[in-house]
Design a protein around this motif. Structure first.
Motif, PDB file in Angstrom:
ATOM      1  N   THR A 108       4.181  30.349  -1.718  1.00  0.00           N
ATOM      2  CA  THR A 108       6.259  29.969  -2.824  1.00  0.00           C
ATOM      3  C   THR A 108       6.152  30.219  -3.792  1.00  0.00           C
ATOM      4  O   THR A 108       5.306  29.999  -4.221  1.00  0.00           O
ATOM      5  CB  THR A 108       6.111  28.455  -2.312  1.00  0.00           C
ATOM      6  OG1 THR A 108       5.818  27.941  -1.256  1.00  0.00           O
ATOM      7  CG2 THR A 108       6.933  27.737  -2.765  1.00  0.00           C
ATOM      8  N   SER A 112      14.504  32.515  -7.410  1.00  0.00           N
ATOM      9  CA  SER A 112      15.127  32.229  -7.258  1.00  0.00           C
ATOM     10  C   SER A 112      16.462  33.012  -6.823  1.00  0.00           C
ATOM     11  O   SER A 112      16.954  33.447  -5.343  1.00  0.00           O
ATOM     12  CB  SER A 112      16.455  30.875  -7.159  1.00  0.00           C
ATOM     13  OG  SER A 112      15.409  29.547  -7.303  1.00  0.00           O
ATOM     14  N   GLU A 113      16.574  33.883  -7.333  1.00  0.00           N
ATOM     15  CA  GLU A 113      17.360  35.141  -7.498  1.00  0.00           C
ATOM     16  C   GLU A 113      16.728  36.577  -6.764  1.00  0.00           C
ATOM     17  O   GLU A 113      17.938  37.214  -6.710  1.00  0.00           O
ATOM     18  CB  GLU A 113      18.470  35.699  -8.772  1.00  0.00           C
ATOM     19  CG  GLU A 113      17.137  36.508  -9.598  1.00  0.00           C
ATOM     20  CD  GLU A 113      16.275  35.861 -10.153  1.00  0.00           C
ATOM     21  OE1 GLU A 113      15.565  35.880 -11.730  1.00  0.00           O
ATOM     22  OE2 GLU A 113      16.009  33.940 -10.055  1.00  0.00           O
ATOM     23  N   HIS A 115      15.820  37.857  -2.778  1.00  0.00           N
ATOM     24  CA  HIS A 115      14.979  37.138  -1.773  1.00  0.00           C
ATOM     25  C   HIS A 115      14.306  38.188  -1.136  1.00  0.00           C
ATOM     26  O   HIS A 115      15.290  39.032  -1.100  1.00  0.00           O
ATOM     27  CB  HIS A 115      16.281  36.490  -1.028  1.00  0.00           C
ATOM     28  CG  HIS A 115      17.189  35.472  -1.810  1.00  0.00           C
ATOM     29  ND1 HIS A 115      18.113  34.459  -2.041  1.00  0.00           N
ATOM     30  CD2 HIS A 115      15.989  34.379  -2.531  1.00  0.00           C
ATOM     31  CE1 HIS A 115      18.170  33.521  -2.507  1.00  0.00           C
ATOM     32  NE2 HIS A 115      16.847  33.216  -3.206  1.00  0.00           N
ATOM     33  N   TRP A 147      11.581  33.649   5.728  1.00  0.00           N
ATOM     34  CA  TRP A 147      11.875  32.659   4.903  1.00  0.00           C
ATOM     35  C   TRP A 147      12.316  31.401   4.384  1.00  0.00           C
ATOM     36  O   TRP A 147      13.504  32.018   5.296  1.00  0.00           O
ATOM     37  CB  TRP A 147      11.994  33.611   3.356  1.00  0.00           C
ATOM     38  CG  TRP A 147      13.259  34.260   2.895  1.00  0.00           C
ATOM     39  CD1 TRP A 147      13.602  35.280   3.543  1.00  0.00           C
ATOM     40  CD2 TRP A 147      14.343  33.540   2.710  1.00  0.00           C
ATOM     41  NE1 TRP A 147      15.067  35.423   3.517  1.00  0.00           N
ATOM     42  CE2 TRP A 147      15.384  34.678   2.427  1.00  0.00           C
ATOM     43  CE3 TRP A 147      14.334  32.470   1.792  1.00  0.00           C
ATOM     44  CZ2 TRP A 147      16.510  34.102   1.382  1.00  0.00           C
ATOM     45  CZ3 TRP A 147      15.703  32.627   0.692  1.00  0.00           C
ATOM     46  CH2 TRP A 147      16.622  33.120   0.560  1.00  0.00           C
ATOM     47  N   HIS A 148      12.675  30.673   3.673  1.00  0.00           N
ATOM     48  CA  HIS A 148      13.624  29.328   2.830  1.00  0.00           C
ATOM     49  C   HIS A 148      13.616  28.876   1.970  1.00  0.00           C
ATOM     50  O   HIS A 148      12.476  29.286   0.863  1.00  0.00           O
ATOM     51  CB  HIS A 148      13.442  28.203   4.342  1.00  0.00           C
ATOM     52  CG  HIS A 148      11.809  27.822   4.407  1.00  0.00           C
ATOM     53  ND1 HIS A 148      11.678  27.252   3.327  1.00  0.00           N
ATOM     54  CD2 HIS A 148      11.005  27.965   4.981  1.00  0.00           C
ATOM     55  CE1 HIS A 148      10.455  26.673   3.718  1.00  0.00           C
ATOM     56  NE2 HIS A 148      10.021  27.417   4.255  1.00  0.00           N
ATOM     57  N   PRO A 149      14.759  28.435   1.342  1.00  0.00           N
ATOM     58  CA  PRO A 149      14.872  27.956  -0.071  1.00  0.00           C
ATOM     59  C   PRO A 149      13.361  27.340  -0.166  1.00  0.00           C
ATOM     60  O   PRO A 149      13.210  26.177   1.152  1.00  0.00           O
ATOM     61  CB  PRO A 149      15.732  27.139  -0.676  1.00  0.00           C
ATOM     62  CG  PRO A 149      16.765  28.075   0.706  1.00  0.00           C
ATOM     63  CD  PRO A 149      15.387  28.307   1.618  1.00  0.00           C
ATOM     64  N   ARG A 150      12.557  27.245  -1.488  1.00  0.00           N
ATOM     65  CA  ARG A 150      11.892  26.000  -1.605  1.00  0.00           C
ATOM     66  C   ARG A 150      12.763  24.196  -2.016  1.00  0.00           C
ATOM     67  O   ARG A 150      13.211  24.129  -2.341  1.00  0.00           O
ATOM     68  CB  ARG A 150      11.627  26.258  -2.892  1.00  0.00           C
ATOM     69  CG  ARG A 150      10.752  25.163  -3.480  1.00  0.00           C
ATOM     70  CD  ARG A 150       9.717  25.869  -5.045  1.00  0.00           C
ATOM     71  NE  ARG A 150       9.284  24.502  -5.392  1.00  0.00           N
ATOM     72  CZ  ARG A 150       8.778  24.657  -7.149  1.00  0.00           C
ATOM     73  NH1 ARG A 150       8.747  26.147  -7.556  1.00  0.00           N
ATOM     74  NH2 ARG A 150       7.421  23.594  -7.509  1.00  0.00           N
ATOM     75  N   PRO A 154      13.322  25.158  -7.931  1.00  0.00           N
ATOM     76  CA  PRO A 154      13.802  26.731  -7.164  1.00  0.00           C
ATOM     77  C   PRO A 154      12.638  27.557  -6.625  1.00  0.00           C
ATOM     78  O   PRO A 154      11.746  26.797  -7.047  1.00  0.00           O
ATOM     79  CB  PRO A 154      14.219  26.400  -8.732  1.00  0.00           C
ATOM     80  CG  PRO A 154      13.077  25.953  -9.987  1.00  0.00           C
ATOM     81  CD  PRO A 154      13.078  24.435  -8.595  1.00  0.00           C
ATOM     82  N   LYS A 156      11.609  29.753  -3.666  1.00  0.00           N
ATOM     83  CA  LYS A 156      11.690  30.255  -2.352  1.00  0.00           C
ATOM     84  C   LYS A 156      10.333  30.150  -1.469  1.00  0.00           C
ATOM     85  O   LYS A 156       9.153  30.425  -2.166  1.00  0.00           O
ATOM     86  CB  LYS A 156      11.953  31.403  -2.256  1.00  0.00           C
ATOM     87  CG  LYS A 156      11.579  32.857  -1.901  1.00  0.00           C
ATOM     88  CD  LYS A 156      12.063  33.984  -1.939  1.00  0.00           C
ATOM     89  CE  LYS A 156      11.445  35.047  -2.506  1.00  0.00           C
ATOM     90  NZ  LYS A 156      11.158  34.580  -3.952  1.00  0.00           N
TER      91      LYS A 156
END
Length: 201
Positions: A108, A112-113, A115, A147-150, A154, A156
């Motif tokens: 992790t 955020s920007e 991916h 993957w997935h957002p954290r 903010p 991943k």
């Protein structure tokens, strides 16, 4: 003053209820730690992952150990190269099932920007490029990855799962194991002598 001794033959004493022994819970096979988002932090994460896998019964020098450590190395290197945020760490989490068959690696970061391309995303799709040799290698080594957002801030989490393939035991046509153990040396000896065992000139 003395106390009255307990009469061991007195059947009126309340009996201690029998409590069956319970099997101990399986050991916790989870490892998690934060590391500085630097090449040194990535190297330390890889080394500690290697030590923990060995402690979990996935020993050094085996194909599963080498593959999982390589997955850790690639995901942590990506977190340092593509997920780096000044002053923020990345987090490594390893988890394995009690039988040790499936190992999950999660890394992790707090960016955020940027991916990675999802495994099922076709080539040429409009996504921010965080792919390359690292995730290509992960896709070849791991059974699955994504993957997935954290969830707690903010960033991943990029994860990969590795499943060990265990070969089914071979049948020996109902023969006694001792016969099997003796048959292997006999067959090898026959091969070396050209199948002349038991013959006389």
């Amino acid at each position: 003053m003395t106390t009255k001794p307990i009469n061991l033959t007195d059947t009126t004493q309340p009996a201690t209820p029998y409590a069956p022994l319970k099997a101990p819970p399986p050991p916790d096979r989870t490892f998690g730690m934060r590391f500085t988002s630097t090449p040194r932090g990535a190297r330390l994460a890889r080394r500690l992952a290697a030590v923990r896998l060995d402690a979990w019964g996935i020993p050094y020098g085996t194909d599963p150990h080498d593959a999982i450590v390589l997955i850790v190395a690639e995901l942590t290197a990506n977190a340092v190269s593509h997920g780096h945020v000044p002053g923020r760490d990345f987090h490594l989490r390893l988890h394995t099932t009690p039988d040790g068959r499936t190992v999950r690696v999660e890394v992790t970061d707090t960016r955020s920007e940027r991916h990675p391309r999802r495994p099922a995303t076709p080539e040429g799709a409009d996504v921010t490029d965080e792919t390359g040799r690292g995730l290509l290698l992960v896709s070849q080594l791991a059974t699955r990855w994504d993957w997935h957002p954290r969830p707690d801030g903010p960033g991943k989490t990029v994860w990969a799962e590795y499943e060990q393939v265990r070969a089914a035991p071979r049948e020996w046509n109902g023969c006694d194991p001792g016969v099997r153990e003796q048959a292997a040396p006999d067959a090898e000896s026959d091969r070396r002598t050209g199948g002349t065992r038991g013959r006389t000139n």
